[in-house]
Design a protein around this motif. Structure first.
Motif, PDB file in Angstrom:
ATOM      1  N   GLU A  24      -1.878  26.095  58.131  1.00 16.94           N
ATOM      2  CA  GLU A  24      -3.010  24.879  58.820  1.00 16.94           C
ATOM      3  C   GLU A  24      -1.687  23.586  59.843  1.00 16.94           C
ATOM      4  O   GLU A  24      -0.480  23.477  59.070  1.00 16.94           O
ATOM      5  N   SER A  34      -2.020  20.736  59.908  1.00 11.25           N
ATOM      6  CA  SER A  34      -1.908  19.811  59.749  1.00 11.25           C
ATOM      7  C   SER A  34      -1.066  19.230  58.490  1.00 11.25           C
ATOM      8  O   SER A  34      -0.324  18.349  58.633  1.00 11.25           O
ATOM      9  N   THR A  35      -0.366  20.761  58.391  1.00 12.95           N
ATOM     10  CA  THR A  35       0.999  21.080  57.362  1.00 12.95           C
ATOM     11  C   THR A  35       1.946  20.315  58.033  1.00 12.95           C
ATOM     12  O   THR A  35       3.091  19.814  57.924  1.00 12.95           O
ATOM     13  N   GLN A  44       2.129  19.198  61.211  1.00 13.42           N
ATOM     14  CA  GLN A  44       2.444  17.767  61.908  1.00 13.42           C
ATOM     15  C   GLN A  44       2.537  16.458  60.959  1.00 13.42           C
ATOM     16  O   GLN A  44       2.960  15.775  60.772  1.00 13.42           O
ATOM     17  N   ALA A  45       1.836  16.970  59.338  1.00  9.34           N
ATOM     18  CA  ALA A  45       2.385  15.878  58.708  1.00  9.34           C
ATOM     19  C   ALA A  45       4.124  15.368  58.082  1.00  9.34           C
ATOM     20  O   ALA A  45       4.217  14.307  57.913  1.00  9.34           O
ATOM     21  N   ALA A  46       4.828  16.927  58.304  1.00 14.47           N
ATOM     22  CA  ALA A  46       6.294  17.350  57.663  1.00 14.47           C
ATOM     23  C   ALA A  46       6.349  16.365  59.290  1.00 14.47           C
ATOM     24  O   ALA A  46       8.003  15.415  59.058  1.00 14.47           O
ATOM     25  N   GLU A  47       6.283  16.733  60.317  1.00  9.70           N
ATOM     26  CA  GLU A  47       6.995  16.148  61.134  1.00  9.70           C
ATOM     27  C   GLU A  47       7.277  14.649  61.300  1.00  9.70           C
ATOM     28  O   GLU A  47       7.753  13.804  61.878  1.00  9.70           O
ATOM     29  N   SER A  48       5.734  14.343  60.743  1.00 13.51           N
ATOM     30  CA  SER A  48       6.013  12.861  60.926  1.00 13.51           C
ATOM     31  C   SER A  48       6.131  11.665  59.865  1.00 13.51           C
ATOM     32  O   SER A  48       6.410  10.760  60.270  1.00 13.51           O
ATOM     33  N   LEU A  49       6.854  12.712  58.607  1.00 11.10           N
ATOM     34  CA  LEU A  49       7.932  12.697  57.670  1.00 11.10           C
ATOM     35  C   LEU A  49       9.466  12.228  58.763  1.00 11.10           C
ATOM     36  O   LEU A  49       9.775  12.577  57.511  1.00 11.10           O
ATOM     37  N   ILE A  98      11.267  22.040  58.229  1.00  8.31           N
ATOM     38  CA  ILE A  98       9.458  22.486  58.224  1.00  8.31           C
ATOM     39  C   ILE A  98       9.167  24.146  57.618  1.00  8.31           C
ATOM     40  O   ILE A  98       8.850  24.653  57.150  1.00  8.31           O
ATOM     41  N   THR A 152       2.545  22.313  67.801  1.00 10.12           N
ATOM     42  CA  THR A 152       2.585  21.202  67.376  1.00 10.12           C
ATOM     43  C   THR A 152       2.743  20.086  69.145  1.00 10.12           C
ATOM     44  O   THR A 152       3.794  21.238  69.976  1.00 10.12           O
TER      45      THR A 152
END
Length: 559
Positions: A181, A183-184, A186-191, A198, A299
């Motif tokens: 997914e 979103s998984t 993207q969430a790691a990038e945002s953190l 990743i 992304t």
């Protein structure tokens, strides 16, 4: 309450098509043409007059046999590792590019996958020989001053086997990437996670099951390989399948060959049990469904430098996959009796020689005749078996599925030698019927798998509705079910055709000079000296494969 209402309809479906009617035909074929010859051969390993382990002790005591066993496992492990390393960048790019580029890359993977292994091995020999394309490019660029020995050694075996087996990892790995997914990531990038983090913490763990499953399939196939090591390897790369053939054809030592076959079979079955234990044969029968979220892709940050390096690596891997298939076409048009690229002049001399020489025309005709018999037989047997298994109770279904796909798991050298041992007294060795029987055993599991997959996506309520409206089961099958599963049957028929048309090992044991098939005739030529006519034959086989695949695509679109 729902189960109670569904049960009468299910019983009606079972009554319309008995489970035994689907299972029995292929079960009998497997019992007579697979179990009997294989177990008859293995029985020789433990002594004809009385029980003995002397042949197995000989493997332990004689250094050359220990070396062959170690070489087999070592080459299989190296090929698996190389296939995994080469598959990752290609699968990643396939999952992150647009639909058109993805379709092109998928074609670059599938075309070699469908093309004859003998054709690909022949092409690699031409590419890698001392005066071949690769050495000319290396010397022309100044990287080397003299030809490098790429074939008849370990490098040749690794290159040839990796090319043949790599699609078994690329395809499940690509499916694993598509099931990630976005979103998984993207969430790691945002953190604050970087590309390497990743990959190490998200992508690698989530794609590992697909890689391990594909690796086990590659390893199972690799330990029983015969064709590529025989043509591209040297004495130091002798694998166990070659040793089995040598003990039968040269030494006439059937008991020791049977002992070697027993070891190979035990290793293969052990891998199959592990695969079934941790993954299940459902991976071979149904494709993984996508997740509900947005599929994995690049992304908003775009590709990192490492990502672009991966794209470059994927381009090299794609070129590796397609080069042997493309390069043979211009070489087949050369007029010189010596193979060179590019040809100094072009002509259709070798195609004319192919169609004007009786041995080539006879071998082609014989291969097509056998393939025709095999397609019809395997489609009937495989479709019936798939229908029967789909109506079995889940408790026994996995066991029956495992038994039905055994011929595509067990190394073909074991089946070939076992059939030779069984059929020699009957007079079928040396006839097209003996080869056809062996090919039916090899090809039917492919039909079974593709039709099973089609049945899984078929809406059973349509069957029950037709039966409830008074249609007989044969009418329902012809009017309702058959159109729905026709693409699966067509794909299975293509697998059956290519499996038969491509086979060398069965033909080596069950044909003679008067009944040899086209692949066997090509194998004999490649093993001694490459006649340019062989290259023309290779191109014709590729064209036949492309035509068959094209016909399947047209049928699929119309259905």
């Amino acid at each position: 309450m729902i189960a109670r209402h569904a049960e009468p309809g299910r019983r009606a479906a079972w009554h319309g098509f008995p489970v035994w009617l689907g299972l029995l035909p292929f079960a009998l074929v497997l019992a007579i043409l697979f179990a009997v010859p294989v177990f008859s051969l293995l029985r020789l390993a433990f002594g004809e007059g009385g029980f003995t382990l002397a042949h197995f002790q000989r493997m332990v005591d004689v250094p050359v046999y220990r070396s062959v066993l170690g070489t087999t496992l070592g080459i299989a492990a190296l090929v698996t590792l190389l296939a995994v390393l080469a598959s990752y960048p290609l699968a990643y790019v396939m999952a992150t590019v647009g639909p058109r580029m993805r379709s092109l890359l998928l074609l670059l993977v599938l075309l070699p996958f469908w093309t004859s292994a003998l054709v690909r091995t022949t092409a690699w020999i031409i590419l890698l020989q001392s005066n071949g394309v690769v050495n000319k490019l290396l010397m022309g660029s100044g990287l080397t001053s003299s030809p490098i020995a790429f074939i008849y050694n370990l490098s040749g075996v690794l290159i040839g086997m990796t090319h043949v087996l790599m699609p078994f990892i690329v395809l499940p790995l690509y499916a694993a990437f598509r099931n990630l997914e976005l979103s998984t990531v993207q969430a790691a990038e945002s953190l604050g996670a970087g590309p390497l983090t990743i990959f190490a913490r998200i992508i690698l763990p989530l794609t590992a099951p697909g890689v391990v499953a594909g690796s086990m399939i590659v390893f199972m196939n690799a330990i029983g390989f015969y064709l590529t090591p025989a043509l591209m390897g040297g004495p130091g790369q002798t694998m166990i399948a070659q040793m089995i053939a040598s003990n039968i054809n040269t030494d006439l030592n059937w008991p020791f060959a049977a002992a070697l076959a027993t070891v190979l079979l035990v290793a293969t079955i052990s891998m199959l049990v592990l695969f079934q234990r941790f993954f299940g044969l459902e991976r071979l029968i149904e494709s993984g469904g996508g997740k509900a979220g947005e599929p994995f892709t690049v992304t908003s940050r775009g590709r990192s430098p490492g990502g672009w390096a991966t794209v470059a690596a994927a381009g090299l891997v794609a070129a590796f996959l397609i080069a042997p298939i493309i390069i043979v076409f211009p070489m087949s048009l050369g007029s010189s009796p010596f193979l060179s690229f590019p040809p100094e002049s072009y002509s259709l001399t070798w195609y004319a020689n192919f169609f004007s020489t009786s041995k080539w025309v006879a071998a082609l005709t014989r291969s097509l005749q056998i393939a025709g018999v095999v397609v019809v037989s395997s489609v009937v047997l495989g479709t019936l078996a798939a229908l029967g298994v789909s109506r079995m109770r889940p408790r026994w279904r996995a066991a029956v599925e495992t038994i039905f796909i055994l011929p595509m798991i067990v190394p073909v050298i074991i089946l070939a030698v076992g059939l030779y041992y069984l059929l020699a007294p009957t007079g079928l060795v040396g006839s097209i019927w003996g080869v056809a029987l062996g090919h039916v055993v090899l090809a039917t599991p492919y039909v079974f798998i593709t039709v099973r997959a089609a049945l899984k996506s078929f809406d059973g309520n349509l069957e029950l509705a037709a039966l409830g409206l008074g249609a007989s089961w044969p009418t329902m099958f012809r009017r309702v079910m058959l159109p729905g599963i026709a693409p699966g049957i067509a794909a299975g028929a293509i697998f059956a055709f290519i499996t038969s048309f491509d086979d060398v090992v069965i033909a080596l044991f069950l044909t003679n000079i008067r009944s040899r098939t086209l692949p066997k005739l090509m194998y004999e030529g490649v093993a001694h000296e490459i006649d340019p006519t062989i290259i023309a034959a290779s191109c014709l086989i590729i064209l036949v494969t492309i035509l068959v695949l094209g016909a399947n695509l047209l049928v699929s679109k119309r259905t």
